[in-house]
Design a protein around this motif. Structure first.
Motif, mmCIF file in Angstrom:
data_model
loop_
_atom_site.group_PDB
_atom_site.id
_atom_site.type_symbol
_atom_site.label_atom_id
_atom_site.label_comp_id
_atom_site.label_asym_id
_atom_site.label_seq_id
_atom_site.Cartn_x
_atom_site.Cartn_y
_atom_site.Cartn_z
ATOM 1 N N GLY A 1 -1.429 10.224 -9.771
ATOM 2 C CA GLY A 1 -3.078 10.078 -10.071
ATOM 3 C C GLY A 1 -2.864 9.497 -11.438
ATOM 4 O O GLY A 1 -3.794 8.867 -12.236
ATOM 5 N N ARG A 2 -1.339 9.155 -12.514
ATOM 6 C CA ARG A 2 -1.779 8.559 -13.253
ATOM 7 C C ARG A 2 -1.904 7.222 -13.664
ATOM 8 O O ARG A 2 -0.708 6.232 -13.558
ATOM 9 N N PHE A 3 -2.476 6.485 -14.245
ATOM 10 C CA PHE A 3 -2.696 4.737 -13.981
ATOM 11 C C PHE A 3 -2.031 4.110 -14.582
ATOM 12 O O PHE A 3 -1.226 3.407 -14.920
ATOM 13 N N GLU A 4 -1.872 5.162 -15.961
ATOM 14 C CA GLU A 4 -0.984 4.567 -17.261
ATOM 15 C C GLU A 4 0.562 4.487 -16.717
ATOM 16 O O GLU A 4 0.658 3.380 -17.530
ATOM 17 N N ALA A 5 1.457 5.446 -15.866
ATOM 18 C CA ALA A 5 2.391 4.586 -15.769
ATOM 19 C C ALA A 5 2.378 3.284 -14.826
ATOM 20 O O ALA A 5 3.791 2.697 -15.082
ATOM 21 N N ALA A 6 1.482 3.191 -14.714
ATOM 22 C CA ALA A 6 1.503 1.780 -13.572
ATOM 23 C C ALA A 6 1.635 0.461 -14.525
ATOM 24 O O ALA A 6 1.497 -0.370 -14.450
ATOM 25 N N THR A 7 0.974 0.566 -15.838
ATOM 26 C CA THR A 7 0.587 -0.405 -16.762
ATOM 27 C C THR A 7 1.317 -0.312 -17.436
ATOM 28 O O THR A 7 1.710 -1.295 -19.005
ATOM 29 N N ALA B 1 -9.051 0.373 -11.932
ATOM 30 C CA ALA B 1 -8.911 0.853 -10.455
ATOM 31 C C ALA B 1 -10.076 2.238 -10.604
ATOM 32 O O ALA B 1 -10.840 2.502 -11.296
ATOM 33 N N ASP B 2 -11.017 1.886 -9.741
ATOM 34 C CA ASP B 2 -12.193 2.836 -9.586
ATOM 35 C C ASP B 2 -12.536 3.471 -7.756
ATOM 36 O O ASP B 2 -11.774 2.735 -6.780
ATOM 37 N N GLY B 3 -13.082 4.560 -8.199
ATOM 38 C CA GLY B 3 -13.240 5.274 -6.487
ATOM 39 C C GLY B 3 -12.703 6.379 -6.226
ATOM 40 O O GLY B 3 -13.015 7.208 -7.607
ATOM 41 N N VAL B 4 -12.299 6.710 -5.620
ATOM 42 C CA VAL B 4 -11.883 8.476 -5.588
ATOM 43 C C VAL B 4 -10.102 8.935 -5.524
ATOM 44 O O VAL B 4 -9.396 8.087 -4.166
ATOM 45 N N TRP B 5 -9.795 8.983 -6.436
ATOM 46 C CA TRP B 5 -8.142 10.033 -6.594
ATOM 47 C C TRP B 5 -8.229 11.622 -5.807
ATOM 48 O O TRP B 5 -8.081 12.013 -6.924
ATOM 49 N N ASN B 6 -7.301 11.674 -4.983
ATOM 50 C CA ASN B 6 -7.663 13.626 -4.241
ATOM 51 C C ASN B 6 -8.953 14.329 -4.987
ATOM 52 O O ASN B 6 -8.847 14.946 -5.036
ATOM 53 N N GLY B 7 -9.456 13.297 -4.027
ATOM 54 C CA GLY B 7 -11.308 13.436 -4.356
ATOM 55 C C GLY B 7 -12.052 13.926 -5.768
ATOM 56 O O GLY B 7 -12.853 14.509 -5.826
ATOM 57 N N LYS B 8 -11.122 13.625 -6.598
ATOM 58 C CA LYS B 8 -12.045 13.404 -8.199
ATOM 59 C C LYS B 8 -11.805 12.016 -8.479
ATOM 60 O O LYS B 8 -11.296 10.759 -8.063
ATOM 61 N N VAL C 1 -12.583 8.736 -9.973
ATOM 62 C CA VAL C 1 -12.045 8.062 -10.602
ATOM 63 C C VAL C 1 -12.044 6.510 -11.597
ATOM 64 O O VAL C 1 -12.635 5.621 -10.869
ATOM 65 N N SER C 2 -12.178 6.483 -12.852
ATOM 66 C CA SER C 2 -12.510 4.985 -14.005
ATOM 67 C C SER C 2 -11.056 4.270 -14.407
ATOM 68 O O SER C 2 -11.134 4.890 -15.334
ATOM 69 N N TYR C 3 -10.650 3.413 -14.417
ATOM 70 C CA TYR C 3 -9.488 3.460 -14.866
ATOM 71 C C TYR C 3 -9.478 2.222 -15.525
ATOM 72 O O TYR C 3 -9.869 0.847 -14.830
ATOM 73 N N ALA D 1 0.640 -1.248 0.039
ATOM 74 C CA ALA D 1 0.239 -0.131 0.049
ATOM 75 C C ALA D 1 0.930 1.222 -0.228
ATOM 76 O O ALA D 1 0.745 2.324 -1.026
ATOM 77 N N ARG D 2 2.190 1.274 0.805
ATOM 78 C CA ARG D 2 2.596 2.436 1.267
ATOM 79 C C ARG D 2 3.169 2.617 -0.197
ATOM 80 O O ARG D 2 3.109 4.344 -0.674
ATOM 81 N N ALA D 3 4.025 2.020 -1.103
ATOM 82 C CA ALA D 3 4.491 2.098 -2.404
ATOM 83 C C ALA D 3 3.248 2.699 -3.819
ATOM 84 O O ALA D 3 3.482 2.971 -4.624
ATOM 85 N N ALA D 4 2.631 1.844 -3.451
ATOM 86 C CA ALA D 4 1.586 1.981 -4.808
ATOM 87 C C ALA D 4 1.076 3.854 -4.668
ATOM 88 O O ALA D 4 0.914 4.153 -5.667
ATOM 89 N N CYS D 5 0.811 3.637 -3.064
ATOM 90 C CA CYS D 5 0.494 5.193 -2.082
ATOM 91 C C CYS D 5 1.759 6.467 -3.261
ATOM 92 O O CYS D 5 1.501 7.458 -4.034
ATOM 93 N N ALA D 6 2.767 5.865 -3.133
ATOM 94 C CA ALA D 6 3.898 6.423 -3.628
ATOM 95 C C ALA D 6 4.279 6.629 -5.008
ATOM 96 O O ALA D 6 4.496 8.164 -5.363
ATOM 97 N N GLU D 7 3.524 5.788 -5.481
ATOM 98 C CA GLU D 7 3.272 6.057 -7.053
ATOM 99 C C GLU D 7 2.550 6.900 -7.917
ATOM 100 O O GLU D 7 2.442 7.271 -8.557
ATOM 101 N N LEU D 8 1.008 6.570 -6.668
ATOM 102 C CA LEU D 8 0.558 7.337 -7.544
ATOM 103 C C LEU D 8 0.561 9.168 -7.155
ATOM 104 O O LEU D 8 0.292 9.887 -8.220
#
Length: 144
Positions: A88-94, A113-120, A122-124, A76-83
Motif C-alpha cells: 500500500g505504499r503509493f510512493e512506489a507508484a510515483t 488516492a483517497d479511500g481505504v486500503w486493507n481496512g485503513k 488512506v489519503s495520498y 485494475a489487476r496490475a494496480a492491485c498487484a502493485e499495491l
C-alpha cells in the motif's frame, strides 16, 4: 425441540448457511455476514496544478482490490498487484523511472488516492512537475 434447532443451526453453519436463531431465544441477535477480506476501495485522480483541492480534475477512476480487482481503472489487476507488493505504499507508484528524460517545464499535475486500503483510511497526494514526469513514473496505479 431445542436440541433439533441447535443441531440444524450447527449443520447450517458447517455448510456456510446463515441460520436465524430459534423463535423465542432470549437475547439472541441476528448475526451479520462478514467478509474475510479487509476492505480496499480507492478513488484515484489526476488534477491540473499543484493543489488537488483547487485544480481541475482531468481524470478519475475507482479501484477495489478485495477479494478481486474491480473498478474503472483500466489496469485494475496490475494496480492491485502493485499495491499488494508495496504493501500500500503509493510512493512506489510515483517513483521516477530510471533513464527517463523530461523537460524542466513547470506545468504541475497532482495525483491523489483517497479511500481505504486493507481496512485503513488512506489519503495520498503527489505533485509531478509536468505530465511527462507523471508518465515517466514506474507504477501503474496512477497510469490511467
Amino acid at each position: 425441540m431445542r436440541y433439533i434447532a441447535r443441531g440444524l443451526a450447527l449443520a447450517g453453519l458447517s455448510l456456510g448457511l446463515a441460520v436465524a436463531p430459534a423463535a423465542g431465544s432470549a437475547g439472541a441477535a441476528p448475526q451479520e455476514a462478514r467478509s474475510l477480506y479487509a476492505p480496499s476501495a480507492l478513488v484515484l485522480t489526476v488534477t491540473t496544478g499543484d493543489d488537488a483541492v483547487n485544480g481541475t480534475v482531468l481524470r478519475a477512476v475507482t479501484l477495489g482490490c478485495a477479494p478481486t480487482a474491480t473498478g474503472t481503472h483500466p489496469a485494475a489487476r496490475a494496480a492491485c498487484a502493485e499495491l499488494r507488493v508495496t504493501q500500500g505504499r503509493f510512493e512506489a507508484a510515483t517513483a521516477a523511472a530510471p533513464g527517463m528524460s523530461c523537460t524542466r517545464q513547470w506545468d504541475p499535475v497532482t495525483v491523489t488516492a483517497d479511500g481505504v486500503w486493507n481496512g485503513k483510511r488512506v489519503s495520498y497526494t503527489h505533485v509531478f512537475g509536468n505530465t511527462c514526469l507523471q508518465g515517466a513514473s514506474t507504477g501503474v496505479v496512477f497510469d490511467f
